[in-house]
Design a protein around this motif. Sequence first.
Motif, PDB file in Angstrom:
ATOM      1  N   TYR A 299     -21.481 -23.222 -89.604  1.00 20.28           N
ATOM      2  CA  TYR A 299     -20.843 -22.113 -90.320  1.00 20.28           C
ATOM      3  C   TYR A 299     -21.837 -21.390 -91.222  1.00 20.28           C
ATOM      4  CZ  TYR A 299     -16.153 -23.096 -88.672  1.00 20.28           C
ATOM      5  OH  TYR A 299     -15.039 -23.232 -87.880  1.00 20.28           O
ATOM      6  N   ILE A 302     -23.790 -18.789 -89.363  1.00 24.76           N
ATOM      7  CA  ILE A 302     -22.946 -17.619 -89.053  1.00 24.76           C
ATOM      8  C   ILE A 302     -22.746 -16.775 -90.313  1.00 24.76           C
ATOM      9  CG2 ILE A 302     -20.668 -16.873 -88.284  1.00 24.76           C
ATOM     10  CD1 ILE A 302     -20.528 -19.438 -86.594  1.00 24.76           C
ATOM     11  N   SER A 388     -26.198 -20.089 -82.609  1.00 20.56           N
ATOM     12  CA  SER A 388     -25.806 -19.275 -83.769  1.00 20.56           C
ATOM     13  C   SER A 388     -27.013 -18.988 -84.653  1.00 20.56           C
ATOM     14  CB  SER A 388     -24.704 -19.977 -84.563  1.00 20.56           C
ATOM     15  OG  SER A 388     -25.165 -21.195 -85.108  1.00 20.56           O
ATOM     16  N   ALA A 392     -28.014 -15.460 -85.584  1.00 22.63           N
ATOM     17  CA  ALA A 392     -28.084 -15.147 -87.016  1.00 22.63           C
ATOM     18  C   ALA A 392     -29.478 -14.655 -87.374  1.00 22.63           C
ATOM     19  CB  ALA A 392     -27.730 -16.382 -87.839  1.00 22.63           C
TER      20      ALA A 392
END
Length: 418
Positions: A299, A302, A388, A392
Motif C-alpha cells: 500500500y 501505491i 506496484s 509507483a
Amino acid sequence: MSKVLTVISREYLERVRSKSFVIGTVLGPALMSMFIVLPALMADKGGDDRRTIAIVDQSGVVRGPLSDALVEDGRKSLTLEPVAVGAGGLEAAITEMKTMIVDDTVHSGVVVPADFVETGKVSFYNKSVSSLVVRDEMLKPALNRVLREQRFSRSQVPDSLFNYLSARTDWNSIAVTAEGGEETQDESVSFIMAFALIMIIYIMVIMYGNHTLTAVIEEKSSRMVEVLLASVSPGEMMLGKVLGIGAAGLTQFGIWAAGFFFLSQRGVSMGEITLDVGFLTPVILGSFVMFFLLGFFLYATIYAGVGAMCNTIQDSQQFHMPLTMCMVIPMMMLTMVLRSPNSTISTVLSLVPLFSPVLMFMRVCVETPPFWQIGLSWLLMGISIWLSARLAGKLFRVGILMYGQAPTWATIARALRS
C-alpha cells in the motif's frame, strides 16, 4: 546505497521525534481497544436498561414461572407488569396494554392465551423493531422453558425425570495440535486476539500509507524535493521514504508488542478476557509480521505514487476512496471467512494480494491453511509489490516535479504509459 540510507534516516527520525508519534504510541492501543472492547461492553451492558413488559396471562400459569425463568437467565432488568382481564374481557385488556405501550409506561407486551400449554402460541406487542431483541433473546428462551415445564407437569412427569431430560450439554473445547497432542482452547479469546491483530494490520497499513502520501505531497509543496533530487534519484527517494516510514511504523508496533507482552506476563484482564500470549504461536506471530510488512509496502508504494501526482491533500481525496475500499472490502468479508475458512471462495479471495493481509491472516488465526497457500499469498504479494513499485516509480519520476493542474485518473494512466 548511502543516499538511500540517508533518506531512510531522515524520514525515520523525523517521525519518531514528532509529538504525533509519541501521542499515537501512547493512545493507539486505547483507541484500537475501543473497536474491540467497547462493542462487546456495549452489547453486554445494553441489556442492563431496565424494561417493563406488560403481560396478559389468560392461562394463569405463565407469569410467575416466566418471571422466575428470567431471573435464572440473568435477565433481572426485565420486569413483568400484569394486566388483568376484567369485566371488559380480553379485548379491553389488550387495549389497556396497547395504551401503556404507546404512553411508554411499558416497553412492550405479551398476551398468553388460555390454551397456551396446548398450542404454545403467544402474541407480542411492540412499538419499534428494537423490541425484537427483547423478544428473541430474552422472552422467547424463558417462555420456551416455561412451556416445557408446564407440559411435563401436566403429563405428571416426576421432577427427577424432568431434570434428567432437561439437562444441557456441557462442552469442553480441545484444540488438536499439529503433533496430535491436545491443548485447552478458549475460542472467544482466540477470536478476539485474532481480530485485534487484524485491526492492527488494518489501521497501521492505512495510517502509514496515508503518512507516505502526505509526506510526498508536503515535500512537493515545500519545494524541498528539487533540492533533494539534485542529490538522489526519484527512485532512491521513494525507496528511502517508504522504508523510513515503514521503520517508524515497526518501531511503534514494537513498543506496543513489548507493552502487550509485559501486561500478559502480569495477568492483566479486560473484563472476562485475559491477555494471553499463548495464542501467538510461531506460525501466527511469523504470519503477522510478514503480512504486516508486505501489506504495508504494497500500500505504501501505491500511496507514494499517488502522492507524487498530487499537489495538495485535497487533490488526493479522489484517490483515497478506491485505496481505502481495498482494505474495507476484506474487513466486510471477515465473517464469511470465519465461518468457512477453507471454502473455495475464502481461499481465492485470501490469495488476492490487496486482500491477503486481512483475509489470509484471519485464516491463519482460525484454522491454519496449508503452508503452500500462505507461501503463495506471500509470493503474490511480493510480485505485486515489485509491480506496484515499478509503477509507483514511474509516477514518482513523472509527477514529483509536476505542478499546477490537479491530477485525474486519465493523467495517471498517461503517466504510466509514458
